[in-house]
Scaffold this active site. Sequence first.
Site, PDB file in Angstrom:
ATOM      1  CB  ILE A 162      -0.929   0.029   1.242  1.00  0.00           C
ATOM      2  CG1 ILE A 162      -1.789  -1.223   1.316  1.00  0.00           C
ATOM      3  CG2 ILE A 162      -1.775   1.292   1.282  1.00  0.00           C
ATOM      4  CD1 ILE A 162      -2.765  -1.388   0.182  1.00  0.00           C
TER       5      ILE A 162
ATOM      6  CB  SER B 292       2.918  -2.904  17.919  1.00  0.00           C
ATOM      7  OG  SER B 292       3.079  -1.842  18.822  1.00  0.00           O
TER       8      SER B 292
ATOM      9  CD  GLU C 223       9.910  -0.266  16.118  1.00  0.00           C
ATOM     10  OE1 GLU C 223      10.784   0.616  16.181  1.00  0.00           O
ATOM     11  OE2 GLU C 223       8.757  -0.103  16.548  1.00  0.00           O
TER      12      GLU C 223
ATOM     13  CD  GLU D 102      18.679  17.434   6.783  1.00  0.00           C
ATOM     14  OE1 GLU D 102      17.780  17.310   5.943  1.00  0.00           O
ATOM     15  OE2 GLU D 102      19.802  17.892   6.538  1.00  0.00           O
TER      16      GLU D 102
END
Length: 183
Positions: free
Chosen positions: A14, A113, A119, A140
């Site tokens: 997606i 999760s 992750e 930055e």
Amino acid sequence: MSRLEEKTIKTEKIFTGKVISLQVEDVELPNGKTSKREIIKHPGAVAVLAVTEDNKIVMVEQYRKALDKIIAEIPAGKLEAGEEPRVCAERELEEETGYGCAEMEWLISFYTSPGFADELVHLYIAKGLMKKENAASPDEDEFVNLMEVTLDEAISLLKEQKIHDAKTAYAIQYLQLQEALKK
């Protein structure tokens, strides 16, 4: 196939961004029925529990847009492609805090999760901290305030929900357990 596993029938990508990608999968359930799973793919991350010689936890305050608030966290960051987690942990510690360390020890890795994301965070403890003269600076688009707090102060920040993320809560509870085992 285990009686708990889901078989992927189709995957539709997606979105692909700088940090995450999103895909929707059609799956066959163990009972033969089908369902959809929305899955966030993430390259993984590191988090660093850094404690000074005078037992202060090195943290950063950072605005988190997803939460729309400032929270206090242990230094952390995303793995770059092909980067070893320990190397990433050393880099993130230096960039976010200006500290280097004599030793970087892996504690544990955990999924943040698993219901919708892959992750994996690798938690390290940094030992032998030293301020670096020409330390690398944050990315930055990253703005942080350095904090050094005692364990008791960190526990208060947890109660006040100023520490409000799992990796930092996990790290603080690790320190609490280590203190309890000393008694």
